[in-house]
Design an enzyme around this catalytic site. Sequence first.
Site, short mmCIF file in Angstrom:
data_model
loop_
_atom_site.label_atom_id
_atom_site.label_comp_id
_atom_site.label_asym_id
_atom_site.label_seq_id
_atom_site.Cartn_x
_atom_site.Cartn_y
_atom_site.Cartn_z
N ARG A 54 14.67 7.34 -35.80
CA ARG A 54 13.36 7.98 -35.96
C ARG A 54 13.38 9.42 -35.45
NH1 ARG A 54 8.66 9.11 -33.44
NH2 ARG A 54 6.73 8.70 -34.55
N GLU A 55 14.13 9.68 -34.42
CA GLU A 55 14.18 11.01 -33.80
C GLU A 55 15.39 11.82 -34.26
OE1 GLU A 55 11.55 11.95 -32.10
OE2 GLU A 55 10.66 9.95 -32.16
N LYS A 56 15.99 11.44 -35.37
CA LYS A 56 17.24 12.07 -35.82
C LYS A 56 17.14 13.55 -36.14
CE LYS A 56 16.74 10.73 -40.66
NZ LYS A 56 15.56 9.95 -40.71
N TYR A 62 16.08 15.77 -34.30
CA TYR A 62 16.32 16.57 -33.11
C TYR A 62 17.81 16.60 -32.80
CZ TYR A 62 11.37 15.78 -32.81
OH TYR A 62 10.05 15.72 -33.10
N LEU A 121 14.97 4.02 -32.47
CA LEU A 121 14.42 5.24 -31.89
C LEU A 121 15.30 6.45 -32.24
CD1 LEU A 121 12.22 6.53 -30.16
CD2 LEU A 121 13.61 6.01 -28.16
#
Length: 148
Positions: free
Chosen positions: A42-44, A46, A39
């Site tokens: 995937r959200e790196k 931000y 996760l």
Amino acid sequence: GTVCTLVEDHTPGARVWGIAALICDGVDTSERERIMADLDYREKQYDKRLIMDVMDEDGSVIAPQAIVYLGTPACENWAGERPLDVIAANIASAHGPSGPNDEYLFRLCDAFRELGAAEKAEPELFHLEALVRSLQAQAAQDEGERGR
């Protein structure tokens, strides 16, 4: 590419509507760590990771201590405010590490509709969807005309 990004809003009463995913209590520690690493990867894009309570419409906490990812202008991927037609042109053709940007947008819009929550989405979301679909239809038509 372009993605929809949560941003801070300190306006009294400001809300954001969406879906929260739950990692079940029965998941062992190593699997939980793997899920969180995936996760976070995937959200790196931000730059801010917060822990906050998620509430339902009446203000009841339904997901205490949830992880929320926010984008800020300090983020290297921050694109800032742009006209919707510029964003649509980017989304219509861009692919990121998680897949095509148009697929992300279309699935997000579909999810709001399927959950009966379309009226809670930002109106620009569906306008953006229409712009991207129009650009793609025009590109397909242009391609067909060139192929003749």
